[in-house]
Design a protein around this motif. Structure first.
Motif, PDB file in Angstrom:
ATOM      1  N   ASP A  69     -38.972 -22.600 -21.896  1.00 26.13           N
ATOM      2  CA  ASP A  69     -40.262 -23.214 -22.210  1.00 26.13           C
ATOM      3  C   ASP A  69     -41.334 -22.170 -22.499  1.00 26.13           C
ATOM      4  O   ASP A  69     -42.230 -22.383 -23.331  1.00 26.13           O
ATOM      5  CB  ASP A  69     -40.718 -24.137 -21.079  1.00 26.13           C
ATOM      6  CG  ASP A  69     -40.856 -23.415 -19.748  1.00 26.13           C
ATOM      7  OD1 ASP A  69     -40.159 -22.412 -19.535  1.00 26.13           O
ATOM      8  OD2 ASP A  69     -41.664 -23.863 -18.911  1.00 26.13           O
ATOM      9  N   ARG A  77     -50.293 -17.367 -19.269  1.00 19.84           N
ATOM     10  CA  ARG A  77     -51.658 -17.356 -18.751  1.00 19.84           C
ATOM     11  C   ARG A  77     -51.768 -16.280 -17.672  1.00 19.84           C
ATOM     12  O   ARG A  77     -51.050 -16.324 -16.684  1.00 19.84           O
ATOM     13  CB  ARG A  77     -52.005 -18.723 -18.170  1.00 19.84           C
ATOM     14  CG  ARG A  77     -52.003 -19.856 -19.185  1.00 19.84           C
ATOM     15  CD  ARG A  77     -51.905 -21.198 -18.480  1.00 19.84           C
ATOM     16  NE  ARG A  77     -50.657 -21.281 -17.741  1.00 19.84           N
ATOM     17  CZ  ARG A  77     -50.405 -22.240 -16.831  1.00 19.84           C
ATOM     18  NH1 ARG A  77     -51.317 -23.154 -16.553  1.00 19.84           N
ATOM     19  NH2 ARG A  77     -49.250 -22.249 -16.191  1.00 19.84           N
ATOM     20  N   LEU A 131     -52.300 -18.758  -8.364  1.00 22.80           N
ATOM     21  CA  LEU A 131     -50.914 -18.700  -8.845  1.00 22.80           C
ATOM     22  C   LEU A 131     -50.120 -19.875  -8.281  1.00 22.80           C
ATOM     23  O   LEU A 131     -49.336 -20.505  -8.987  1.00 22.80           O
ATOM     24  CB  LEU A 131     -50.258 -17.382  -8.429  1.00 22.80           C
ATOM     25  CG  LEU A 131     -50.803 -16.114  -9.076  1.00 22.80           C
ATOM     26  CD1 LEU A 131     -50.214 -14.877  -8.394  1.00 22.80           C
ATOM     27  CD2 LEU A 131     -50.490 -16.079 -10.567  1.00 22.80           C
ATOM     28  N   GLY A 132     -50.337 -20.154  -7.011  1.00 21.73           N
ATOM     29  CA  GLY A 132     -49.618 -21.259  -6.379  1.00 21.73           C
ATOM     30  C   GLY A 132     -49.974 -22.605  -6.954  1.00 21.73           C
ATOM     31  O   GLY A 132     -49.133 -23.516  -7.007  1.00 21.73           O
ATOM     32  N   SER A 133     -51.210 -22.758  -7.420  1.00 24.06           N
ATOM     33  CA  SER A 133     -51.642 -24.036  -7.981  1.00 24.06           C
ATOM     34  C   SER A 133     -51.220 -24.205  -9.439  1.00 24.06           C
ATOM     35  O   SER A 133     -51.383 -25.278 -10.012  1.00 24.06           O
ATOM     36  CB  SER A 133     -53.167 -24.147  -7.897  1.00 24.06           C
ATOM     37  OG  SER A 133     -53.796 -23.230  -8.792  1.00 24.06           O
ATOM     38  N   GLY A 134     -50.704 -23.119 -10.038  1.00 21.08           N
ATOM     39  CA  GLY A 134     -50.264 -23.194 -11.427  1.00 21.08           C
ATOM     40  C   GLY A 134     -51.338 -22.880 -12.445  1.00 21.08           C
ATOM     41  O   GLY A 134     -51.110 -23.020 -13.653  1.00 21.08           O
ATOM     42  N   LYS A 135     -52.495 -22.446 -11.983  1.00 27.88           N
ATOM     43  CA  LYS A 135     -53.570 -22.124 -12.919  1.00 27.88           C
ATOM     44  C   LYS A 135     -53.200 -20.920 -13.788  1.00 27.88           C
ATOM     45  O   LYS A 135     -53.524 -20.875 -14.983  1.00 27.88           O
ATOM     46  CB  LYS A 135     -54.857 -21.824 -12.161  1.00 27.88           C
ATOM     47  CG  LYS A 135     -56.062 -21.544 -13.058  1.00 27.88           C
ATOM     48  CD  LYS A 135     -57.331 -21.360 -12.237  1.00 27.88           C
ATOM     49  CE  LYS A 135     -58.536 -21.119 -13.131  1.00 27.88           C
ATOM     50  NZ  LYS A 135     -59.791 -20.974 -12.342  1.00 27.88           N
ATOM     51  N   TYR A 136     -52.533 -19.933 -13.187  1.00 30.76           N
ATOM     52  CA  TYR A 136     -52.067 -18.754 -13.918  1.00 30.76           C
ATOM     53  C   TYR A 136     -50.566 -18.608 -13.751  1.00 30.76           C
ATOM     54  O   TYR A 136     -49.991 -19.002 -12.735  1.00 30.76           O
ATOM     55  CB  TYR A 136     -52.735 -17.475 -13.395  1.00 30.76           C
ATOM     56  CG  TYR A 136     -54.232 -17.518 -13.285  1.00 30.76           C
ATOM     57  CD1 TYR A 136     -55.030 -17.826 -14.393  1.00 30.76           C
ATOM     58  CD2 TYR A 136     -54.874 -17.249 -12.078  1.00 30.76           C
ATOM     59  CE1 TYR A 136     -56.413 -17.857 -14.290  1.00 30.76           C
ATOM     60  CE2 TYR A 136     -56.255 -17.276 -11.958  1.00 30.76           C
ATOM     61  CZ  TYR A 136     -57.014 -17.588 -13.071  1.00 30.76           C
ATOM     62  OH  TYR A 136     -58.390 -17.617 -12.952  1.00 30.76           O
ATOM     63  N   ASP A 137     -49.931 -17.985 -14.744  1.00 28.92           N
ATOM     64  CA  ASP A 137     -48.504 -17.657 -14.651  1.00 28.92           C
ATOM     65  C   ASP A 137     -48.290 -16.310 -13.963  1.00 28.92           C
ATOM     66  O   ASP A 137     -47.275 -16.092 -13.314  1.00 28.92           O
ATOM     67  CB  ASP A 137     -47.877 -17.601 -16.049  1.00 28.92           C
ATOM     68  CG  ASP A 137     -47.970 -18.915 -16.781  1.00 28.92           C
ATOM     69  OD1 ASP A 137     -47.556 -19.940 -16.206  1.00 28.92           O
ATOM     70  OD2 ASP A 137     -48.480 -18.934 -17.919  1.00 28.92           O
ATOM     71  N   PHE A 272     -46.882 -13.262  -8.900  1.00 31.81           N
ATOM     72  CA  PHE A 272     -46.404 -14.546  -9.410  1.00 31.81           C
ATOM     73  C   PHE A 272     -46.319 -15.544  -8.255  1.00 31.81           C
ATOM     74  O   PHE A 272     -46.218 -15.156  -7.092  1.00 31.81           O
ATOM     75  CB  PHE A 272     -44.992 -14.410 -10.005  1.00 31.81           C
ATOM     76  CG  PHE A 272     -44.863 -13.360 -11.068  1.00 31.81           C
ATOM     77  CD1 PHE A 272     -44.956 -13.691 -12.413  1.00 31.81           C
ATOM     78  CD2 PHE A 272     -44.655 -12.029 -10.719  1.00 31.81           C
ATOM     79  CE1 PHE A 272     -44.837 -12.713 -13.391  1.00 31.81           C
ATOM     80  CE2 PHE A 272     -44.531 -11.047 -11.692  1.00 31.81           C
ATOM     81  CZ  PHE A 272     -44.631 -11.387 -13.030  1.00 31.81           C
ATOM     82  N   LYS A 273     -46.317 -16.821  -8.581  1.00 31.24           N
ATOM     83  CA  LYS A 273     -46.096 -17.817  -7.535  1.00 31.24           C
ATOM     84  C   LYS A 273     -44.697 -17.618  -6.959  1.00 31.24           C
ATOM     85  O   LYS A 273     -43.795 -17.105  -7.637  1.00 31.24           O
ATOM     86  CB  LYS A 273     -46.268 -19.236  -8.065  1.00 31.24           C
ATOM     87  CG  LYS A 273     -45.177 -19.702  -9.023  1.00 31.24           C
ATOM     88  CD  LYS A 273     -45.404 -21.144  -9.439  1.00 31.24           C
ATOM     89  CE  LYS A 273     -44.289 -21.622 -10.380  1.00 31.24           C
ATOM     90  NZ  LYS A 273     -44.505 -23.019 -10.805  1.00 31.24           N
ATOM     91  N   SER A 276     -41.010 -17.725  -8.830  1.00 30.81           N
ATOM     92  CA  SER A 276     -41.221 -17.750 -10.276  1.00 30.81           C
ATOM     93  C   SER A 276     -40.006 -17.221 -11.032  1.00 30.81           C
ATOM     94  O   SER A 276     -39.399 -16.213 -10.650  1.00 30.81           O
ATOM     95  CB  SER A 276     -42.440 -16.907 -10.647  1.00 30.81           C
ATOM     96  OG  SER A 276     -42.557 -16.770 -12.049  1.00 30.81           O
TER      97      SER A 276
END
Length: 320
Positions: A69, A77, A131-137, A272-273, A276
């Motif tokens: 993806d 991001r 990172l955990g919330s998905g705002k950034y990769d 990274f989260k 990842s």
């Protein structure tokens, strides 16, 4: 207004117009009179002109390590903290793109992976939670790898920096390298919010009481420029920050700081989260840059060659 006063004002305006832009910016920041800190990097030297990232090309076997993806989207991001050189700063003002080691390393990795970075500048302490919330990769900000941080994020290392101390030039409160925190007893230490420095100082604050000495005080700042201002104004006695940042700052005469040397080395990495799927691709990209010599050229550009690593790691074992 008298003729003499009008002439004097005219000469002053002419003199200000003829000042170089960086110096004029520094003067207006320091002379605002409202206690605001100067913009971080305002007194820093211009960014080096060479561009070791320009020749970097995509490497298909490494790009293939990215999730499908991400490859389809063609972008990532990135949340990045902009603080002070050499990591990341604004050499030409906040209305222009930032520059620094973190900027170049991230750009080079993106080129190897064949993706575009959608960069968003953010405050240091907000990036890891985002990172955990998905705002950034991915996040950058000279983030040191620690056991505590590895509970919530993953790291891909790209440099070995660490912790150090600096004082105002001419200060006698500390005159040599800090090897033990008891040397700080009775002093006021300034550092950045949400950093490993703050955590180290807070976690070990009892060392002074255990040694029968007056405790040290910790003052936390959100901007690197505010820390330097506090040091020059005598509101703090010493700064704890990155080795590379303090060494770079001390080399700028206008900063009027003296670097006291290394206290503790620490691996630094992309964040990274947890879990990842991006980490294998980033690790391979950093190692490709080390292999082809781009990595060494970037570190040379920013005067950080002593902080080079031989191999990038995902979550180094010594911190787990």
């Amino acid at each position: 207004m008298s003729l003499r006063a009008r002439l004097r004002r005219g000469r002053l305006r002419t003199a200000l117009v003829l000042l170089p832009v960086p110096l004029l910016a520094a003067l207006t920041a320091c002379g605002s009179g409202d206690g605001s800190p100067p913009v971080a990097g305002a007194l820093a030297s211009p960014a080096p002109a060479d561009d070791p990232v320009a020749g970097v090309r995509a490497v298909e076997p490494i790009a293939a390590l990215l999730p499908a993806d991400v490859r389809k989207a063609g972008s990532l991001r990135l949340g990045g903290s902009v603080g002070a050189p050499p990591s990341a700063y604004y050499p030409d003002g906040q209305d222009k793109p930032p520059a620094g080691l973190d900027i170049d390393i991230a750009a080079a990795v993106a080129k190897v992976l064949g993706v575009k970075l959608e960069r968003q500048d953010a405050s240091f302490e907000t990036i890891l939670p985002a990172l955990g919330s998905g705002k950034y990769d991915v996040g950058t900000g000279n983030f040191g790898v620690t056991t505590e941080r590895l509970k919530s994020v993953d790291f891909v290392t790209y440099i070995n920096d660490g912790q150090g101390f600096a004082v105002k030039t001419g200060s006698t409160v500390l005159t040599g390298q800090v090897s033990d925190l008891t040397q700080l007893c009775g002093l006021t230490i300034g550092t950045g919010a949400g950093t490993t420095f703050e955590k180290t100082l807070t976690a070990k604050k009892e060392v002074c009481a255990d040694a029968g000495k007056k405790p040290y005080e910790v003052k936390v700042f959100s901007e690197s420029g505010a820390v330097t201002t506090a040091l020059q104004q005598g509101r703090i006695d010493v700064v704890m920050s990155t080795i590379n940042g303090l060494r770079h700052q001390a080399a700028q005469p206008a900063a009027r700081t003296t670097f006291l040397g290394e206290y503790h080395r620490l691996d630094v990495g992309f964040a990274f989260k947890k879990g990842s799927a991006l980490t294998p691709a980033f690790q391979a990209a950093v190692n490709e840059l080390i292999k082809d010599g781009t990595y060494a050229r970037i570190l040379k550009k920013w005067g950080t060659a002593p902080s080079a690593i031989d191999t990038s790691q995902i979550n180094p074992a010594e911190y787990t």
